[in-house]
Design a protein around this motif. Sequence first.
Motif, PDB file in Angstrom:
ATOM      1  N   ASP A 138       0.828  -1.203   0.000  1.00 43.78           N
ATOM      2  CA  ASP A 138       0.000   0.000   0.000  1.00 43.78           C
ATOM      3  C   ASP A 138       0.862   1.254   0.000  1.00 43.78           C
ATOM      4  O   ASP A 138       0.683   2.154  -0.820  1.00 43.78           O
ATOM      5  N   GLU A 139       1.825   1.297   0.908  1.00 41.43           N
ATOM      6  CA  GLU A 139       2.697   2.474   0.999  1.00 41.43           C
ATOM      7  C   GLU A 139       3.547   2.636  -0.257  1.00 41.43           C
ATOM      8  O   GLU A 139       3.709   3.744  -0.778  1.00 41.43           O
ATOM      9  N   GLY A 140       4.082   1.536  -0.775  1.00 40.55           N
ATOM     10  CA  GLY A 140       4.933   1.607  -1.958  1.00 40.55           C
ATOM     11  C   GLY A 140       4.208   2.109  -3.186  1.00 40.55           C
ATOM     12  O   GLY A 140       4.732   2.948  -3.939  1.00 40.55           O
ATOM     13  N   LEU A 141       2.988   1.615  -3.399  1.00 42.33           N
ATOM     14  CA  LEU A 141       2.251   2.036  -4.597  1.00 42.33           C
ATOM     15  C   LEU A 141       1.728   3.465  -4.473  1.00 42.33           C
ATOM     16  O   LEU A 141       1.521   4.147  -5.490  1.00 42.33           O
ATOM     17  N   LYS A 142       1.498   3.931  -3.259  1.00 42.37           N
ATOM     18  CA  LYS A 142       1.127   5.336  -3.083  1.00 42.37           C
ATOM     19  C   LYS A 142       2.244   6.250  -3.586  1.00 42.37           C
ATOM     20  O   LYS A 142       1.989   7.248  -4.276  1.00 42.37           O
ATOM     21  N   VAL A 143       3.484   5.894  -3.245  1.00 43.83           N
ATOM     22  CA  VAL A 143       4.628   6.677  -3.707  1.00 43.83           C
ATOM     23  C   VAL A 143       4.747   6.595  -5.226  1.00 43.83           C
ATOM     24  O   VAL A 143       5.014   7.599  -5.899  1.00 43.83           O
ATOM     25  N   ALA A 144       4.538   5.391  -5.786  1.00 42.27           N
ATOM     26  CA  ALA A 144       4.637   5.211  -7.239  1.00 42.27           C
ATOM     27  C   ALA A 144       3.606   6.071  -7.964  1.00 42.27           C
ATOM     28  O   ALA A 144       3.915   6.716  -8.976  1.00 42.27           O
ATOM     29  N   ARG A 145       2.374   6.084  -7.453  1.00 40.98           N
ATOM     30  CA  ARG A 145       1.323   6.886  -8.093  1.00 40.98           C
ATOM     31  C   ARG A 145       1.619   8.379  -7.970  1.00 40.98           C
ATOM     32  O   ARG A 145       1.413   9.147  -8.925  1.00 40.98           O
ATOM     33  N   ALA A 146       2.090   8.787  -6.811  1.00 42.70           N
ATOM     34  CA  ALA A 146       2.363  10.213  -6.595  1.00 42.70           C
ATOM     35  C   ALA A 146       3.462  10.708  -7.523  1.00 42.70           C
ATOM     36  O   ALA A 146       3.413  11.853  -8.001  1.00 42.70           O
ATOM     37  N   GLN A 147       4.444   9.856  -7.799  1.00 40.50           N
ATOM     38  CA  GLN A 147       5.568  10.248  -8.645  1.00 40.50           C
ATOM     39  C   GLN A 147       5.419   9.763 -10.081  1.00 40.50           C
ATOM     40  O   GLN A 147       6.315   9.979 -10.896  1.00 40.50           O
ATOM     41  N   HIS A 148       4.306   9.115 -10.365  1.00 38.91           N
ATOM     42  CA  HIS A 148       4.015   8.588 -11.704  1.00 38.91           C
ATOM     43  C   HIS A 148       5.182   7.731 -12.217  1.00 38.91           C
ATOM     44  O   HIS A 148       5.727   7.937 -13.304  1.00 38.91           O
ATOM     45  N   LYS A 149       5.561   6.769 -11.382  1.00 41.34           N
ATOM     46  CA  LYS A 149       6.678   5.883 -11.700  1.00 41.34           C
ATOM     47  C   LYS A 149       6.182   4.452 -11.885  1.00 41.34           C
ATOM     48  O   LYS A 149       5.189   4.046 -11.273  1.00 41.34           O
ATOM     49  N   PRO A 150       6.868   3.675 -12.727  1.00 38.97           N
ATOM     50  CA  PRO A 150       6.572   2.242 -12.759  1.00 38.97           C
ATOM     51  C   PRO A 150       7.005   1.598 -11.431  1.00 38.97           C
ATOM     52  O   PRO A 150       7.781   2.194 -10.678  1.00 38.97           O
ATOM     53  N   ALA A 151       6.488   0.423 -11.170  1.00 43.92           N
ATOM     54  CA  ALA A 151       6.781  -0.231  -9.884  1.00 43.92           C
ATOM     55  C   ALA A 151       7.135  -1.693 -10.097  1.00 43.92           C
ATOM     56  O   ALA A 151       6.697  -2.335 -11.066  1.00 43.92           O
ATOM     57  N   LEU A 152       7.942  -2.204  -9.183  1.00 47.58           N
ATOM     58  CA  LEU A 152       8.264  -3.636  -9.151  1.00 47.58           C
ATOM     59  C   LEU A 152       7.969  -4.137  -7.740  1.00 47.58           C
ATOM     60  O   LEU A 152       8.495  -3.593  -6.760  1.00 47.58           O
ATOM     61  N   LEU A 153       7.119  -5.146  -7.656  1.00 47.51           N
ATOM     62  CA  LEU A 153       6.752  -5.735  -6.382  1.00 47.51           C
ATOM     63  C   LEU A 153       7.428  -7.091  -6.232  1.00 47.51           C
ATOM     64  O   LEU A 153       7.368  -7.928  -7.145  1.00 47.51           O
ATOM     65  N   ASP A 154       8.070  -7.296  -5.092  1.00 42.94           N
ATOM     66  CA  ASP A 154       8.742  -8.565  -4.797  1.00 42.94           C
ATOM     67  C   ASP A 154       8.040  -9.218  -3.606  1.00 42.94           C
ATOM     68  O   ASP A 154       8.153  -8.752  -2.472  1.00 42.94           O
ATOM     69  N   PHE A 155       7.282 -10.289  -3.878  1.00 39.04           N
ATOM     70  CA  PHE A 155       6.624 -11.052  -2.821  1.00 39.04           C
ATOM     71  C   PHE A 155       7.640 -12.065  -2.287  1.00 39.04           C
ATOM     72  O   PHE A 155       7.980 -13.042  -2.969  1.00 39.04           O
ATOM     73  N   TYR A 156       8.120 -11.843  -1.064  1.00 38.92           N
ATOM     74  CA  TYR A 156       9.199 -12.666  -0.514  1.00 38.92           C
ATOM     75  C   TYR A 156       8.799 -13.165   0.873  1.00 38.92           C
ATOM     76  O   TYR A 156       7.744 -12.806   1.428  1.00 38.92           O
ATOM     77  N   ALA A 157       9.661 -14.011   1.450  1.00 40.52           N
ATOM     78  CA  ALA A 157       9.493 -14.463   2.826  1.00 40.52           C
ATOM     79  C   ALA A 157      10.875 -14.719   3.417  1.00 40.52           C
ATOM     80  O   ALA A 157      11.817 -15.038   2.692  1.00 40.52           O
ATOM     81  N   ASP A 158      10.983 -14.581   4.715  1.00 43.58           N
ATOM     82  CA  ASP A 158      12.281 -14.773   5.364  1.00 43.58           C
ATOM     83  C   ASP A 158      12.805 -16.189   5.197  1.00 43.58           C
ATOM     84  O   ASP A 158      14.015 -16.418   5.180  1.00 43.58           O
TER      85      ASP A 158
END
Length: 408
Positions: free
Chosen positions: A305-325
């Motif tokens: 949620d926080e990451g995509l808010k920044v992406a939308r505000a800056q009109h940037k493409p995004a890369l999401l990494d679904f990871y686990a420890d």
Amino acid sequence: MNGAGLFAHGWLWAYASVFVGGFLTSLTPCVYPLIPITVSLFGARGDDVPRRRAVALASLYVAGIGVMYAALGVGSALAGKAFGTFMANPWVMAPIAVLFVVMAVSMFGAFELALPSGLQQRLSSIGGRGFFGAFAMGLVGGIIAAPCTGPVLASILAYVATTKSVALGGSLLVTYALGMGVLFFAIAAFAVALPKSGAWMEAVKSVFGVVMLVAALYFLRNVLAPLAAIGRASPAWLVGSLALAAGGALVGAIHLSFHDVALVRARKAVGVGVMVAGLYGAIAGVLAPKHDVGAPVIAWVHGEDEGLKVARAQHKPALLDFYADWCIPCKEMDVKTFDKVADELQRFQLVKVDCTNDDDPVVVETVKRYDAQTRPTIIVLDNDGKLVKKYDGVVSADDLRPVLQATH
């Protein structure tokens, strides 16, 4: 052997490593003494048995082992989510690490760990003679050998569970079974005489003992921050760690015996400790994030949620990494993929989605929204938030770079 870095050098290296691990397992005391029993089952040493029939029977025996282990691999892949969640639980990892230590102590000769002789004989009688008998004996052969194969299998299954790939799980375990079957093929085809037990077998046991201790530390790495903090991604660290491991071997970790006089036992104990520390240090160095001098810094925002808010505000493409420890391939992605495309990632809003606790309602909802069932899952979005590419599993830098270059 463990899952760490299993595919770091490519698929051929990974399967070759598993094959060699299977062959070395066949030399351990849980397997080796059973070879004469199983060979007599398909008559490979008898002069009245044609070589072609002996090889066919040996093949069916190894096929039986392969079917049983492949089932384990497929089951581990299908149960990957649950298995992976357990990997982040200290109440699960600590007993597993203790088991590895106990197995290592057994390998060093403190005590013999094997199934009761009565149960071994009962298992050995399953199936009778002939082709079906050889196959049936192979099915239970892995059970008889379980005390020695368990830790090696656990390491492979831990890796398979993180990928949730049925094909990978089945093929890796079949390869492992083929490695175990080399001696059977050789004896059946060439009537090879079995070498007598001796110092060579104790050396093999010591190798496995060291590997099991390293594996115990590796699994504890998931739940103990001090262990996870060890390791530097530098050639000097790697060379130093391997030199330390070699020093431990020279001191006596492999060739000396704990059944000798006190001074020799002390030397071997020191050698084992030094060799384990060196090998774990090497693994930790391989897993440590690499940041070359002068290379762009990769900055991640944690939380979708926080990451995509920044992406939308800056009109940037995004890369999401679904990871686990607990996800070994996820750590490989950080080292082997993202660091190599750091220049291209500077244009993207980079978002880490932590799925370590995959029962968390927020994680469940996010995973469902992107259909991100595998660890890792990589999602590439353009500057309008539209899906460009989705990768289920590990992706190489060479495959990811052109997608990043084409995304705006």
